[in-house]
Design a protein around this motif. Sequence first.
Motif, PDB file in Angstrom:
ATOM      1  N   LYS A 102      11.159  -5.547  19.062  1.00  0.00           N
ATOM      2  CA  LYS A 102      10.421  -4.305  18.758  1.00  0.00           C
ATOM      3  C   LYS A 102      11.008  -3.052  19.405  1.00  0.00           C
ATOM      4  CE  LYS A 102       6.556  -5.815  16.586  1.00  0.00           C
ATOM      5  NZ  LYS A 102       7.156  -7.091  16.143  1.00  0.00           N
ATOM      6  N   PHE A 103      11.858  -3.236  20.415  1.00  0.00           N
ATOM      7  CA  PHE A 103      12.399  -2.087  21.146  1.00  0.00           C
ATOM      8  C   PHE A 103      13.797  -1.728  20.691  1.00  0.00           C
ATOM      9  CE2 PHE A 103      12.394  -6.113  23.423  1.00  0.00           C
ATOM     10  CZ  PHE A 103      13.748  -6.416  23.367  1.00  0.00           C
ATOM     11  N   CYS A 104      14.362  -2.505  19.779  1.00  0.00           N
ATOM     12  CA  CYS A 104      15.801  -2.414  19.506  1.00  0.00           C
ATOM     13  C   CYS A 104      16.092  -1.728  18.177  1.00  0.00           C
ATOM     14  CB  CYS A 104      16.401  -3.817  19.522  1.00  0.00           C
ATOM     15  SG  CYS A 104      18.182  -3.821  19.302  1.00  0.00           S
ATOM     16  N   SER A 131      25.380  -4.450  18.503  1.00  0.00           N
ATOM     17  CA  SER A 131      24.459  -4.934  17.472  1.00  0.00           C
ATOM     18  C   SER A 131      24.696  -6.408  17.195  1.00  0.00           C
ATOM     19  CB  SER A 131      24.661  -4.149  16.178  1.00  0.00           C
ATOM     20  OG  SER A 131      24.225  -2.829  16.377  1.00  0.00           O
ATOM     21  N   GLY A 132      23.609  -7.099  16.904  1.00  0.00           N
ATOM     22  CA  GLY A 132      23.715  -8.498  16.493  1.00  0.00           C
ATOM     23  C   GLY A 132      23.326  -9.462  17.587  1.00  0.00           C
ATOM     24  N   GLU A 133      22.986 -10.679  17.143  1.00  0.00           N
ATOM     25  CA  GLU A 133      22.688 -11.764  18.074  1.00  0.00           C
ATOM     26  C   GLU A 133      23.882 -12.724  18.035  1.00  0.00           C
ATOM     27  OE1 GLU A 133      20.718 -12.956  20.455  1.00  0.00           O
ATOM     28  OE2 GLU A 133      21.894 -14.792  20.294  1.00  0.00           O
ATOM     29  N   LEU A 163      28.100 -12.604  27.609  1.00  0.00           N
ATOM     30  CA  LEU A 163      27.496 -12.790  26.289  1.00  0.00           C
ATOM     31  C   LEU A 163      25.989 -12.738  26.464  1.00  0.00           C
ATOM     32  CD1 LEU A 163      28.387 -15.457  23.625  1.00  0.00           C
ATOM     33  CD2 LEU A 163      26.021 -15.093  24.318  1.00  0.00           C
ATOM     34  N   SER A 164      25.348 -11.849  25.720  1.00  0.00           N
ATOM     35  CA  SER A 164      23.896 -11.705  25.842  1.00  0.00           C
ATOM     36  C   SER A 164      23.206 -12.295  24.617  1.00  0.00           C
ATOM     37  CB  SER A 164      23.540 -10.225  25.982  1.00  0.00           C
ATOM     38  OG  SER A 164      22.153 -10.079  26.160  1.00  0.00           O
ATOM     39  N   THR A 165      22.203 -13.134  24.868  1.00  0.00           N
ATOM     40  CA  THR A 165      21.444 -13.737  23.775  1.00  0.00           C
ATOM     41  C   THR A 165      19.957 -13.493  23.986  1.00  0.00           C
ATOM     42  OG1 THR A 165      20.880 -15.800  22.623  1.00  0.00           O
ATOM     43  CG2 THR A 165      21.450 -15.997  24.959  1.00  0.00           C
ATOM     44  N   LEU A 174      13.888   0.996  29.711  1.00  0.00           N
ATOM     45  CA  LEU A 174      14.057   0.993  28.257  1.00  0.00           C
ATOM     46  C   LEU A 174      14.740   2.280  27.812  1.00  0.00           C
ATOM     47  CD1 LEU A 174      13.014  -0.724  25.713  1.00  0.00           C
ATOM     48  CD2 LEU A 174      11.405   1.147  25.442  1.00  0.00           C
ATOM     49  N   ASN A 175      15.674   2.136  26.926  1.00  0.00           N
ATOM     50  CA  ASN A 175      16.290   3.285  26.278  1.00  0.00           C
ATOM     51  C   ASN A 175      15.375   3.655  25.127  1.00  0.00           C
ATOM     52  OD1 ASN A 175      18.734   4.826  26.483  1.00  0.00           O
ATOM     53  ND2 ASN A 175      19.831   2.883  26.677  1.00  0.00           N
ATOM     54  N   GLU A 176      14.896   4.853  25.125  1.00  0.00           N
ATOM     55  CA  GLU A 176      13.928   5.207  24.090  1.00  0.00           C
ATOM     56  C   GLU A 176      14.620   5.299  22.730  1.00  0.00           C
ATOM     57  OE1 GLU A 176      11.321   8.109  25.701  1.00  0.00           O
ATOM     58  OE2 GLU A 176      10.172   8.232  23.826  1.00  0.00           O
ATOM     59  N   VAL A 183      20.695 -13.659  29.343  1.00  0.00           N
ATOM     60  CA  VAL A 183      19.566 -13.883  28.448  1.00  0.00           C
ATOM     61  C   VAL A 183      18.599 -12.705  28.531  1.00  0.00           C
ATOM     62  CG1 VAL A 183      17.667 -15.423  27.827  1.00  0.00           C
ATOM     63  CG2 VAL A 183      19.763 -16.380  28.790  1.00  0.00           C
ATOM     64  N   SER A 184      18.201 -12.212  27.376  1.00  0.00           N
ATOM     65  CA  SER A 184      17.232 -11.112  27.329  1.00  0.00           C
ATOM     66  C   SER A 184      15.844 -11.693  27.483  1.00  0.00           C
ATOM     67  CB  SER A 184      17.361 -10.384  25.994  1.00  0.00           C
ATOM     68  OG  SER A 184      18.681  -9.918  25.844  1.00  0.00           O
ATOM     69  N   LEU A 185      15.245 -11.472  28.635  1.00  0.00           N
ATOM     70  CA  LEU A 185      13.946 -12.083  28.927  1.00  0.00           C
ATOM     71  C   LEU A 185      12.827 -11.090  28.615  1.00  0.00           C
ATOM     72  CD1 LEU A 185      13.070 -14.846  29.950  1.00  0.00           C
ATOM     73  CD2 LEU A 185      13.046 -13.920  32.271  1.00  0.00           C
ATOM     74  N   HIS A 186      12.798  -9.983  29.299  1.00  0.00           N
ATOM     75  CA  HIS A 186      11.894  -8.856  29.020  1.00  0.00           C
ATOM     76  C   HIS A 186      10.404  -9.164  29.134  1.00  0.00           C
ATOM     77  CE1 HIS A 186      15.599  -7.069  27.820  1.00  0.00           C
ATOM     78  NE2 HIS A 186      15.588  -7.417  26.555  1.00  0.00           N
ATOM     79  N   ALA A 187      10.029 -10.372  29.596  1.00  0.00           N
ATOM     80  CA  ALA A 187       8.608 -10.707  29.736  1.00  0.00           C
ATOM     81  C   ALA A 187       8.495 -11.924  30.641  1.00  0.00           C
ATOM     82  CB  ALA A 187       7.984 -11.010  28.377  1.00  0.00           C
TER      83      ALA A 187
END
Length: 353
Positions: A113-115, A159-161, A191-193, A290-292, A214-218
């Motif tokens: 939702k933030f991307c 961009s991309g997963e 490498l970010s997933t 967060l980058n707005e 790893v993108s956790l964010h929560a």
Amino acid sequence: MKQVLQDLDIGELSALVAALGEKPYRARQLFEGLMQGKAISQIPVSAALKNALTEQFEDEPVKISETFVSSDGTKKFLFLLADGNIVEGVLMSYKYGNTQCVSTQVGCRMGCKFCASTLNGRVRDLTAGEILGQILAVNRAEGGTLKDRKVTNIVLMGSGEPFDNYENVVKFLRLVTAEGGIHISARNISLSTCGLVPEMRRFALEDIPLNLTVSLHAVTDAERARTMPIANKYTIADILDACAFYFARTGRRYIFEYSLIEGENCDERHALALAALLKGKPCHVNLIRLNEVKERTLKPTSEKEAYRFLGILEKQGISATLRRSMGSDIGGACGQLRAKYLAQGKANEEVSP
Ligand code: SAH
């Protein structure tokens, strides 16, 4: 679109050269020319060979179409692909070298939702050579060579997963780390997933000891699912297990990305829960405000709150850093520049930063 010659490793190039009836040393010559970021037509081989190749392969599959320079020195690039698609990348300068952020897909289908990358979904996967081509083009544009590289580190965070394009990304990693090419060590690659658990486990067996991020964010699955749809498929517990497996196989500690979003994930209780989740694990936490993103409603937390969050993690014995946001004046957040470009009406139009 024709094929991408940069997809081929030296063995595959040798087979191609043999099939075209050329001398074997031509393969090495082609490989070196391509890795220097040259178009096929610029490589010093015979006109006949160039013609044979450009019939089947794109002469220059990744071209820099625009360059933006931020006040902090960060450069952002728009790359034009042979089919007219656009991807973006960033080059950040640090004391130890220059880190390039590359894209792995045109758009993305993960739906965070933030991307900004995922706003229009996924258009297509990039080939290995198109991912590599971004680095070769920038190294050349910056005046780098194969000996004196201007790109020393890579992050797969454009961009991309990456794990949604698994085969091409792994091939890219083999090409970019290969001797005789641009030869960037896996240790200098991150490498970010978003946490595709089966691919994380599969990747642990590839013997590519990079920095798995790893993108956790929560801190809970329910809260994670509010901003990251992938959380409905894989749990944080599954992700932590896969990370432990990666560490067991490679000896490489892993990294969590945690973007601080106001009112969402950055209270004291989140910091404490994050510390409890990660305590004693061989990992590091990268915090970033967060980058707005214009098209999104989520807001970054204040700088003060971000430092408070960092302080709590540190007090709990978690290794963590708060990353500076670089290049925000030129659309630093993922997919922002491409989104802007698309919004302004696509190909060949001038985009001002
Ligand atoms: N698909 C991969 C890699 C691309 S994004 C992944 O999800 O990890 C690289 C990092 O930037 C990820 O941690 C992603 O969650 C984060 N990100 C995306 N948009 C952002 C934004 N607007 N502000 C801060 N971080 C963002």
